[in-house]
Design a protein around this motif. Structure first.
Motif, mmCIF file in Angstrom:
data_model
loop_
_atom_site.group_PDB
_atom_site.id
_atom_site.type_symbol
_atom_site.label_atom_id
_atom_site.label_comp_id
_atom_site.label_asym_id
_atom_site.label_seq_id
_atom_site.Cartn_x
_atom_site.Cartn_y
_atom_site.Cartn_z
ATOM 1 N N ASP A 115 47.873 -13.359 -74.534
ATOM 2 C CA ASP A 115 48.909 -14.186 -73.916
ATOM 3 C C ASP A 115 49.338 -13.770 -72.516
ATOM 4 O O ASP A 115 49.985 -14.538 -71.825
ATOM 5 C CB ASP A 115 50.157 -14.229 -74.808
ATOM 6 N N SER A 116 49.017 -12.549 -72.100
ATOM 7 C CA SER A 116 49.485 -12.110 -70.786
ATOM 8 C C SER A 116 48.451 -12.421 -69.706
ATOM 9 O O SER A 116 47.266 -12.593 -69.982
ATOM 10 C CB SER A 116 49.776 -10.604 -70.790
ATOM 11 N N ALA A 117 48.914 -12.472 -68.472
ATOM 12 C CA ALA A 117 48.007 -12.724 -67.345
ATOM 13 C C ALA A 117 46.992 -11.598 -67.201
ATOM 14 O O ALA A 117 45.810 -11.837 -66.935
ATOM 15 C CB ALA A 117 48.820 -12.875 -66.060
ATOM 16 N N ILE A 118 47.447 -10.364 -67.413
ATOM 17 C CA ILE A 118 46.532 -9.215 -67.323
ATOM 18 C C ILE A 118 45.449 -9.311 -68.385
ATOM 19 O O ILE A 118 44.269 -9.093 -68.111
ATOM 20 C CB ILE A 118 47.315 -7.889 -67.472
ATOM 21 N N GLY A 119 45.854 -9.638 -69.617
ATOM 22 C CA GLY A 119 44.887 -9.773 -70.705
ATOM 23 C C GLY A 119 43.893 -10.887 -70.452
ATOM 24 O O GLY A 119 42.699 -10.741 -70.705
ATOM 25 N N GLN A 120 44.379 -12.002 -69.929
ATOM 26 C CA GLN A 120 43.482 -13.122 -69.650
ATOM 27 C C GLN A 120 42.504 -12.775 -68.534
ATOM 28 O O GLN A 120 41.340 -13.165 -68.582
ATOM 29 C CB GLN A 120 44.295 -14.370 -69.327
ATOM 30 N N GLN A 121 42.960 -12.026 -67.530
ATOM 31 C CA GLN A 121 42.045 -11.578 -66.474
ATOM 32 C C GLN A 121 41.001 -10.626 -67.029
ATOM 33 O O GLN A 121 39.827 -10.714 -66.686
ATOM 34 C CB GLN A 121 42.810 -10.909 -65.340
ATOM 35 N N LEU A 122 41.423 -9.701 -67.882
ATOM 36 C CA LEU A 122 40.507 -8.762 -68.497
ATOM 37 C C LEU A 122 39.451 -9.481 -69.323
ATOM 38 O O LEU A 122 38.258 -9.227 -69.178
ATOM 39 C CB LEU A 122 41.279 -7.779 -69.397
ATOM 40 N N VAL A 123 39.893 -10.414 -70.151
ATOM 41 C CA VAL A 123 38.964 -11.171 -70.986
ATOM 42 C C VAL A 123 37.997 -11.978 -70.135
ATOM 43 O O VAL A 123 36.799 -12.024 -70.398
ATOM 44 C CB VAL A 123 39.726 -12.062 -71.990
ATOM 45 N N SER A 124 38.503 -12.594 -69.072
ATOM 46 C CA SER A 124 37.628 -13.402 -68.215
ATOM 47 C C SER A 124 36.590 -12.531 -67.510
ATOM 48 O O SER A 124 35.434 -12.932 -67.349
ATOM 49 C CB SER A 124 38.432 -14.208 -67.202
ATOM 50 N N LYS A 125 36.953 -11.328 -67.110
ATOM 51 C CA LYS A 125 35.991 -10.426 -66.478
ATOM 52 C C LYS A 125 34.954 -9.929 -67.475
ATOM 53 O O LYS A 125 33.777 -9.811 -67.148
ATOM 54 C CB LYS A 125 36.697 -9.251 -65.816
ATOM 55 N N THR A 127 33.995 -11.466 -70.250
ATOM 56 C CA THR A 127 33.160 -12.552 -70.743
ATOM 57 C C THR A 127 32.418 -13.282 -69.641
ATOM 58 O O THR A 127 31.510 -14.057 -69.910
ATOM 59 C CB THR A 127 33.999 -13.572 -71.536
ATOM 60 N N GLY A 128 32.822 -13.063 -68.401
ATOM 61 C CA GLY A 128 32.171 -13.749 -67.288
ATOM 62 C C GLY A 128 32.672 -15.143 -67.059
ATOM 63 O O GLY A 128 32.094 -15.902 -66.280
ATOM 64 N N ASN A 129 33.742 -15.534 -67.720
ATOM 65 C CA ASN A 129 34.326 -16.869 -67.560
ATOM 66 C C ASN A 129 35.521 -16.783 -66.627
ATOM 67 O O ASN A 129 36.381 -15.929 -66.789
ATOM 68 C CB ASN A 129 34.797 -17.438 -68.908
ATOM 69 N N ASP A 130 35.611 -17.650 -65.663
ATOM 70 C CA ASP A 130 36.776 -17.693 -64.791
ATOM 71 C C ASP A 130 37.857 -18.536 -65.448
ATOM 72 O O ASP A 130 37.593 -19.528 -66.120
ATOM 73 C CB ASP A 130 36.421 -18.310 -63.429
ATOM 74 N N ILE A 131 39.101 -18.132 -65.209
ATOM 75 C CA ILE A 131 40.228 -18.859 -65.815
ATOM 76 C C ILE A 131 40.526 -20.094 -64.999
ATOM 77 O O ILE A 131 40.543 -20.116 -63.828
ATOM 78 C CB ILE A 131 41.486 -17.954 -65.877
#
Length: 131
Positions: A115-125, A127-131
């Protein structure tokens, strides 16, 4: 960890002279077991096709919970002995504390990763998916 500490205290093999060595060994064991179980949990999540963000959250929470429970299991009996309480009481205390702490840590890590912006950035990096 608590059983090894209680047994060591009862047999006299765990004393002031051996305490630091024992705690260092338990710390290494905590790192090893949390890494091993995290890898196993990650593989299980991938095999069952759990989405990557949830896999990262659960695997991270698993690593933290295992690490804390082993460290806490090694330290609590020693603390109880220091305040003149029977160290054997630590076994049931650790179970209750870690049950509650496990749920709290899982919710906190999942919130951070999912749910956090940091977590979403981490996951996107990762997985290779941009948010």
């Amino acid at each position: 960890a608590a059983v090894r500490v209680i047994r060591g205290i009862a047999l006299g093999t765990l004393n002031e002279n051996t305490q630091k060595l024992f705690i260092a060994r338990e710390f290494k064991m905590a790192i090893s077991l949390s890494a091993l179980l995290s890898v196993a949990g990650f593989i299980r999540a991938i095999v069952f096709k759990t989405p990557i963000p949830e896999t990262i959250a659960v695997t991270s929470a698993l690593a933290i919970i295992v690490f804390i429970s082993i460290c806490f299991g090694a330290i609590l009996p020693l603390l109880l002995k220091k305040i003149n309480v029977d160290p054997a009481h630590s076994s049931t205390s650790i179970q209750v504390i870690m049950d509650i702490l496990g749920v709290v840590l899982t919710v906190m890590v999942s919130t951070l990763v999912l749910d956090s912006a940091i977590g979403q950035q981490l996951v996107s990096k990762l997985t290779g998916n941009d948010i």
